[in-house]
Design a protein around this motif. Structure first.
Motif, short mmCIF file in Angstrom:
data_model
loop_
_atom_site.label_atom_id
_atom_site.label_comp_id
_atom_site.label_asym_id
_atom_site.label_seq_id
_atom_site.Cartn_x
_atom_site.Cartn_y
_atom_site.Cartn_z
N ASN A 12 18.72 64.09 62.50
CA ASN A 12 19.67 65.05 63.05
C ASN A 12 20.93 65.00 62.19
O ASN A 12 21.61 63.99 62.14
N LEU A 13 21.25 66.09 61.52
CA LEU A 13 22.39 66.12 60.60
C LEU A 13 23.73 65.93 61.30
O LEU A 13 24.70 65.52 60.68
N ASN A 14 23.79 66.20 62.60
CA ASN A 14 25.04 66.02 63.34
C ASN A 14 25.40 64.55 63.53
O ASN A 14 26.53 64.22 63.81
N ASN A 15 24.43 63.67 63.42
CA ASN A 15 24.65 62.25 63.65
C ASN A 15 24.82 61.46 62.35
O ASN A 15 24.88 60.24 62.39
N ILE A 16 24.84 62.11 61.21
CA ILE A 16 24.96 61.40 59.93
C ILE A 16 26.43 61.27 59.55
O ILE A 16 27.14 62.27 59.45
N ILE A 17 26.86 60.01 59.37
CA ILE A 17 28.24 59.71 59.01
C ILE A 17 28.22 58.58 57.98
O ILE A 17 27.18 57.98 57.72
N SER A 18 29.37 58.26 57.43
CA SER A 18 29.44 57.09 56.57
C SER A 18 29.54 55.85 57.45
O SER A 18 30.00 55.93 58.60
N LEU A 19 29.12 54.73 56.94
CA LEU A 19 29.19 53.47 57.68
C LEU A 19 30.62 53.15 58.11
O LEU A 19 30.85 52.60 59.18
N ALA A 20 31.59 53.53 57.30
CA ALA A 20 33.00 53.27 57.61
C ALA A 20 33.46 53.98 58.89
O ALA A 20 34.40 53.56 59.53
N GLU A 21 32.79 55.06 59.27
CA GLU A 21 33.15 55.84 60.46
C GLU A 21 32.47 55.35 61.73
O GLU A 21 32.77 55.83 62.82
N LEU A 22 31.56 54.40 61.62
CA LEU A 22 30.81 53.91 62.77
C LEU A 22 31.74 53.19 63.75
O LEU A 22 32.44 52.26 63.36
N PRO A 23 31.77 53.62 65.02
CA PRO A 23 32.65 52.97 66.00
C PRO A 23 32.23 51.52 66.26
O PRO A 23 31.07 51.15 66.11
N VAL A 24 33.18 50.71 66.70
CA VAL A 24 32.92 49.31 67.02
C VAL A 24 31.86 49.22 68.13
O VAL A 24 31.89 50.00 69.08
N GLN A 25 30.94 48.27 67.97
CA GLN A 25 29.84 47.99 68.90
C GLN A 25 28.78 49.09 68.93
O GLN A 25 27.93 49.10 69.82
N LYS A 26 28.80 50.00 67.98
CA LYS A 26 27.74 51.01 67.85
C LYS A 26 26.86 50.65 66.66
O LYS A 26 27.28 49.93 65.75
N SER A 27 25.64 51.19 66.66
CA SER A 27 24.68 50.91 65.59
C SER A 27 24.25 52.20 64.91
O SER A 27 24.35 53.29 65.48
N GLY A 28 23.76 52.03 63.70
CA GLY A 28 23.24 53.16 62.94
C GLY A 28 22.16 52.71 62.00
O GLY A 28 22.03 51.52 61.69
N LYS A 29 21.35 53.66 61.56
CA LYS A 29 20.25 53.39 60.63
C LYS A 29 20.61 53.95 59.26
O LYS A 29 21.02 55.10 59.15
N VAL A 30 20.45 53.14 58.22
CA VAL A 30 20.81 53.56 56.87
C VAL A 30 19.91 54.71 56.42
O VAL A 30 18.69 54.63 56.51
N ILE A 31 20.55 55.77 55.95
CA ILE A 31 19.85 56.94 55.44
C ILE A 31 19.85 56.94 53.91
O ILE A 31 18.83 57.20 53.28
N ASN A 32 21.02 56.63 53.31
CA ASN A 32 21.14 56.69 51.86
C ASN A 32 22.33 55.85 51.39
O ASN A 32 23.28 55.67 52.14
N ILE A 33 22.23 55.38 50.16
CA ILE A 33 23.35 54.68 49.51
C ILE A 33 23.84 55.58 48.38
O ILE A 33 23.06 55.94 47.50
N LEU A 34 25.11 55.96 48.42
CA LEU A 34 25.65 56.96 47.51
C LEU A 34 26.34 56.35 46.29
O LEU A 34 27.44 56.76 45.93
N CYS A 35 25.73 55.38 45.68
CA CYS A 35 26.28 54.80 44.46
C CYS A 35 25.13 54.19 43.66
O CYS A 35 24.01 54.10 44.15
N GLY A 36 25.44 53.80 42.45
CA GLY A 36 24.42 53.21 41.60
C GLY A 36 24.93 51.95 40.93
O GLY A 36 26.00 51.44 41.26
#
Length: 81
Positions: A3-27
């Protein structure tokens, strides 16, 4: 498909919430460091706490607490769970 509405950067993740890694934007060395820390696609990451100054942020990654700077966490895209 994610769901594209739920995709954010890890830095935006609220405290005590979880997320699943989609992509790493660096090399290069930075990407290698993330992979070495266990940050790979589909890894579940939880925001444990934010330091008083707001930087760094402590994340639970595969059962280990790892602190990342905001500038580093912005390079990781996650899907909020």
């Amino acid at each position: 498909m994610e769901n594209l509405n739920n995709i954010i950067s890890l830095a935006e993740l609220p405290v005590q919430k979880s997320g699943k890694v989609i992509n790493i934007l660096c090399g290069g060395n930075k990407r290698r460091r993330f992979l070495d820390l266990g940050i790979t696609q589909n890894t579940i990451i939880k925001n444990e706490r934010v330091s008083p100054s707001g930087n760094p942020i402590a994340y639970n990654i595969r059962g280990t607490i790892i602190a990342l700077r905001t500038s580093e966490a912005e390079k990781i895209l996650i899907n909020i769970l």
